[in-house]
Design an enzyme around this catalytic site. Structure first.
Site, PDB file in Angstrom:
ATOM      1  N   VAL A 157       0.833  -1.210   0.000  1.00 37.39           N
ATOM      2  CA  VAL A 157       0.000   0.000   0.000  1.00 37.39           C
ATOM      3  C   VAL A 157       0.866   1.258   0.000  1.00 37.39           C
ATOM      4  O   VAL A 157       0.636   2.199  -0.770  1.00 37.39           O
ATOM      5  CB  VAL A 157      -0.962  -0.004   1.217  1.00 37.39           C
ATOM      6  N   LYS A 212      15.790  -3.093   1.465  1.00 33.91           N
ATOM      7  CA  LYS A 212      14.666  -2.767   0.573  1.00 33.91           C
ATOM      8  C   LYS A 212      14.791  -1.341   0.028  1.00 33.91           C
ATOM      9  O   LYS A 212      14.612  -1.079  -1.160  1.00 33.91           O
ATOM     10  CB  LYS A 212      13.340  -2.923   1.335  1.00 33.91           C
ATOM     11  N   GLU A 240      -7.524   2.730   2.568  1.00 32.48           N
ATOM     12  CA  GLU A 240      -7.166   2.391   1.192  1.00 32.48           C
ATOM     13  C   GLU A 240      -8.076   1.284   0.676  1.00 32.48           C
ATOM     14  O   GLU A 240      -8.367   0.347   1.393  1.00 32.48           O
ATOM     15  CB  GLU A 240      -5.695   1.910   1.182  1.00 32.48           C
ATOM     16  N   LEU A 294      -7.490  -0.129  -2.517  1.00 30.93           N
ATOM     17  CA  LEU A 294      -6.890  -0.646  -3.758  1.00 30.93           C
ATOM     18  C   LEU A 294      -6.851  -2.176  -3.780  1.00 30.93           C
ATOM     19  O   LEU A 294      -6.674  -2.835  -2.760  1.00 30.93           O
ATOM     20  CB  LEU A 294      -5.478  -0.085  -3.945  1.00 30.93           C
ATOM     21  N   ARG A 295      -7.072  -2.689  -4.989  1.00 29.57           N
ATOM     22  CA  ARG A 295      -7.006  -4.142  -5.189  1.00 29.57           C
ATOM     23  C   ARG A 295      -5.637  -4.491  -5.739  1.00 29.57           C
ATOM     24  O   ARG A 295      -5.101  -3.756  -6.572  1.00 29.57           O
ATOM     25  CB  ARG A 295      -8.052  -4.591  -6.234  1.00 29.57           C
ATOM     26  N   CYS A 308      -6.203  -9.592   2.441  1.00 32.92           N
ATOM     27  CA  CYS A 308      -7.183  -8.658   3.013  1.00 32.92           C
ATOM     28  C   CYS A 308      -8.466  -9.311   3.524  1.00 32.92           C
ATOM     29  O   CYS A 308      -8.790  -9.200   4.705  1.00 32.92           O
ATOM     30  CB  CYS A 308      -7.528  -7.592   1.983  1.00 32.92           C
ATOM     31  N   LYS A 367      -8.361 -11.713   6.580  1.00 30.93           N
ATOM     32  CA  LYS A 367      -7.895 -10.966   7.748  1.00 30.93           C
ATOM     33  C   LYS A 367      -8.951  -9.957   8.212  1.00 30.93           C
ATOM     34  O   LYS A 367      -9.238  -9.839   9.394  1.00 30.93           O
ATOM     35  CB  LYS A 367      -6.598 -10.240   7.358  1.00 30.93           C
TER      36      LYS A 367
END
Ligand code: UDX
Length: 470
Positions: free
Chosen positions: A11, A35, A151, A153-154, A260, A263
Site C-alpha cells: 500500500v 529494501k 485504502e 486498492l485491489r 485482506c 484478515k
C-alpha cells in the site's frame, strides 16, 4: 505538497508513487535498509502492473525518493501517512505493534504541526490511540491532527485504483487537517466522503466484509445450484442485473483468499465481539468460504475415487489473477489438501511459482514451467486461480498430453461446452452436469480416455517438469 509515507510495503509504495505521479513531493520511508537500497536502484519488491513505470518516472522527475529515516520524513513533510502492516493475531484480532511503534517514532521527532494519516487497515478507535500515543511521547508539545484515510486498492490493479478511485474517505475532526487532506487529493476527481475518524475506520472493515459476504452468498447459491441442476452463471447474471445488487463480486468459485478479506473479516468479527455486539453473520461468511473448497475436494474424490498416487495438475497458485501474491491463497490450500491425501501434484502459475518455492508453501509439490508441461500425463487438471491465460490455452493439446482427460474448473473460467466437445469430462462450480449419454459424462461410471502420446514423448516431457518446491 510535501508528503511522507512510513511503510513501503504494498500500500505504501503504490500510494507514494501515485501521489508523486499527480505532482506531490513524496518521500517513502521504511526501516528495511536493503529494501530501501534496492528501491533507490529502481528495483521494485512486488509485482504490480504499471507500478514500476510510475516509480521510475517519478524518481527521475525528483518527485519520489526513499529513506530509512522517520525524522527526515517528519521534518520535511506536511502530511505523514502511516502504511505499515497490521497482521492478524491467532485469535482473529489485529496486531497493532507496528502502528504503535511508528506513532512513538513520529512523536520523538515531531517539532511543529503535522497531519498524521492512518492508511493501514485498523480497528475502529485506533486513531484515538495513535493520537494519545503521540501526545504521550512527544516532548515538544507540538500540535498535530490524526486522520483516517483507508485504502481500497485491489492487488493487480493498484495503480488504476489509486489514480481513479471510486471514492476517497477522509475521517478527521479538524478543519485544518481536512484542508490539508483536500489539497493532497485535489488532483483526483473522485468524490470525497468526509466523516469522523471512527466512521472512516469502520468503513474499511465494513466494505471488505461486505464484499466477502457477497462472494460467500453466491458460493452458497452455487451449492444449491449443484444440488438442483440450476446454473450459477445464469443465476448470477439474473441477480446482478438488478442495479441495487450489481454483477461484480458474484463470481462463484473456490472462495476468497489473499491478504485482506480473510484478515479483515476475522478482525471485524473480533472487534464486534470485543464491543459486545457479535457479528454472527460474518462467521457464516467464513464457514461458507471454507466449505467451497471442501465441496470441491469431495467432487474430485467422487470422480477420481482414491486420490492417493493420482497425478493431478493444478493451474494457478496465487490468490487471484494478475498478482504474484500467494498469501492466504485458496489454490495453495487446495494443493496442500491434495498432497496430504497422497496425490502427486504438479502446479503451474504464471507469476506465483517463485514465491511458492521461496516460501516453501507446498512441500512435496512439483512446479512446472508452463501450463502444458504441468498437465503432461496428468490424470486430472484442476483450475484453481482465475488467470485469463488459462482460458486461452489449446485444450486439444491439453487433451493429447493428459493421461485421463478430466478437468475440474474451480473458478468457472473455461468454456464448458467447448471443453466437453473435445472429449473431456468437465466439472465446475454450480453448473449442471450433462447426462451420461449427452456430450459429457458424470460420476464414476464415465468412460476414461487415455492420452495417445507415445511413452517416449511422455518421458521426454516428464523431464521438462521442473524442480520440486522442497
Ligand atoms: C480487496 C478489496 O477488493 C480492496 O478494495 C481492499 O482494499 C483490499 O482487499 P484484493 O485483496 O486485492 O482487494 O482482492 P479482490 O480482487 O477483492 O479479490 C479477493 C478474493 O476474492 C480473491 O481471492 C478472488 O479470487 C475472490 N473473488 C473475487 C471471488 O471469489 N469472486 C468474486 O466475484 C470476486
Amino acid at each position: 505538497m510535501k508528503i511522507a509515507i512510513i511503510g513501503t510495503g504494498y500500500v505504501g509504495l503504490a500510494t507514494g508513487a501515485c501521489l508523486a505521479e499527480v505532482g506531490h513531493q513524496v518521500i517513502c520511508i521504511d526501516n528495511d535498509e536493503p529494501k530501501i537500497k534496492r528501491l533507490r536502484y529502481g528495483k521494485i519488491p512486488i509485482y504490480e502492473p504499471g507500478l514500476e513505470e510510475v516509480v521510475h518516472r517519478n524518481v527521475s522527475a525528483h518527485r519520489l525518493s526513499f529513506s530509512t529515516s522517520v525524522e527526515e520524513g517528519v521534518d520535511t513533510a506536511e502530511v505523514i501517512f502511516i502504511a505499515v502492516p497490521t497482521p492478524p493475531q491467532t485469535d482473529g484480532g489485529v496486531d497493532l505493534t507496528y502502528i504503535e511503534r511508528v506513532a512513538r517514532e513520529i512523536a520523538y521527532v515531531l517539532k511543529g504541526y503535522r497531519v498524521i494519516v492512518d492508511k493501514s487497515t485498523v480497528p475502529v478507535k485506533t486513531g484515538e490511540k495513535v493520537a494519545d500515543t503521540i501526545r504521550r511521547y512527544n516532548r515538544t508539545g507540538a500540535d498535530f491532527d490524526v486522520v483516517s484515510n483507508p485504502e481500497f486498492l485491489r492487488e493487480g490493479c493498484a495503480v488504476s485504483d489509486l489514480m481513479k478511485p471510486d471514492r476517497i474517505v477522509i475521517g478527521c475532526d479538524s478543519e485544518r487537517a481536512l484542508a490539508a487532506m483536500k489539497e493532497v487529493y485535489a488532483p483526483f476527481t473522485a468524490p470525497i466522503i468526509v466523516t469522523d475518524i471512527n466512521s472512516a475506520e469502520l468503513i474499511k472493515h465494513a466494505a471488505n466484509s461486505f464484499l466477502a459476504l457477497k462472494i460467500s452468498y453466491i458460493n452458497a447459491v452455487s451449492a444449491i445450484c449443484e444440488a438442483t441442476g440450476a446454473d450459477i452463471q445464469k443465476v448470477a447474471e439474473g441477480i446482478g442485473a438488478d442495479k441495487r445488487i450489481g454483477r461484480s463480486f458474484l463470481s462463484a468459485g473456490l472462495g476468497y483468499g489473499g491478504s485482506c478479506f480473510p484478515k479483515d473479516v476475522a478482525a471485524f468479527i473480533s472487534i464486534s465481539e470485543e464491543i459486545g455486539e457479535p457479528f454472527a453473520l460474518l462467521k457464516e461468511v467464513q464457514r461458507i468460504n471454507q466449505s467451497q473448497r471442501t465441496r470441491f475436494l469431495r467432487k474430485l474424490r467422487d470422480t477420481l475415487w482414491v486420490l492417493k498416487e493420482k497425478r493431478i495438475a493444478v493451474w494457478g497458485l496465487t490468490f487471484k489473477a494478475d498478482t504474484d501474491d500467494v498469501r492466504n491463497s485458496v489454490a495453495v490450500d487446495l494443493v496442500n489438501d491434495l498432497i496430504r491425501e497422497g496425490a502427486q501434484v504438479t502446479a503451474y502459475d504464471p507469476k506465483g511459482n517463485e514465491k511458492v518455492r521461496e516460501l516453501n508453501l507446498c512441500p512435496g509439490l512439483r512446479l512446472a514451467d508452463s501450463a502444458l508441461i504441468a498437465v503432461q500425463d496428468a490424470e486430472a487438471l484442476v483450475v484453481a486461480t482465475e488467470w485469463p491465460d488459462f482460458a486461452a490455452i489449446d485444450f486439444a493439446e491439453v487433451y493429447r498430453r493428459m493421461h485421463t482427460a478430466i478437468v475440474f474448473d474451480g473458478r468457472n473460467l473455461l468454456d464448458a461446452d467447448a471443453i466437453r466437445n473435445l472429449g473431456f469430462q468437465f466439472y465446475s462450480i454450480g453448473r449442471p452436469q450433462p447426462k451420461a449419454n449427452g456430450n459429457g459424462y458424470s460420476g464414476l461410471v464415465s468412460p476414461i480416455k487415455f492420452a495417445t502420446s507415445s511413452k517416449n514423448a511422455g518421458e521426454k516431457l516428464r523431464q521438462e517438469v521442473s524442480r520440486e518446491s522442497r
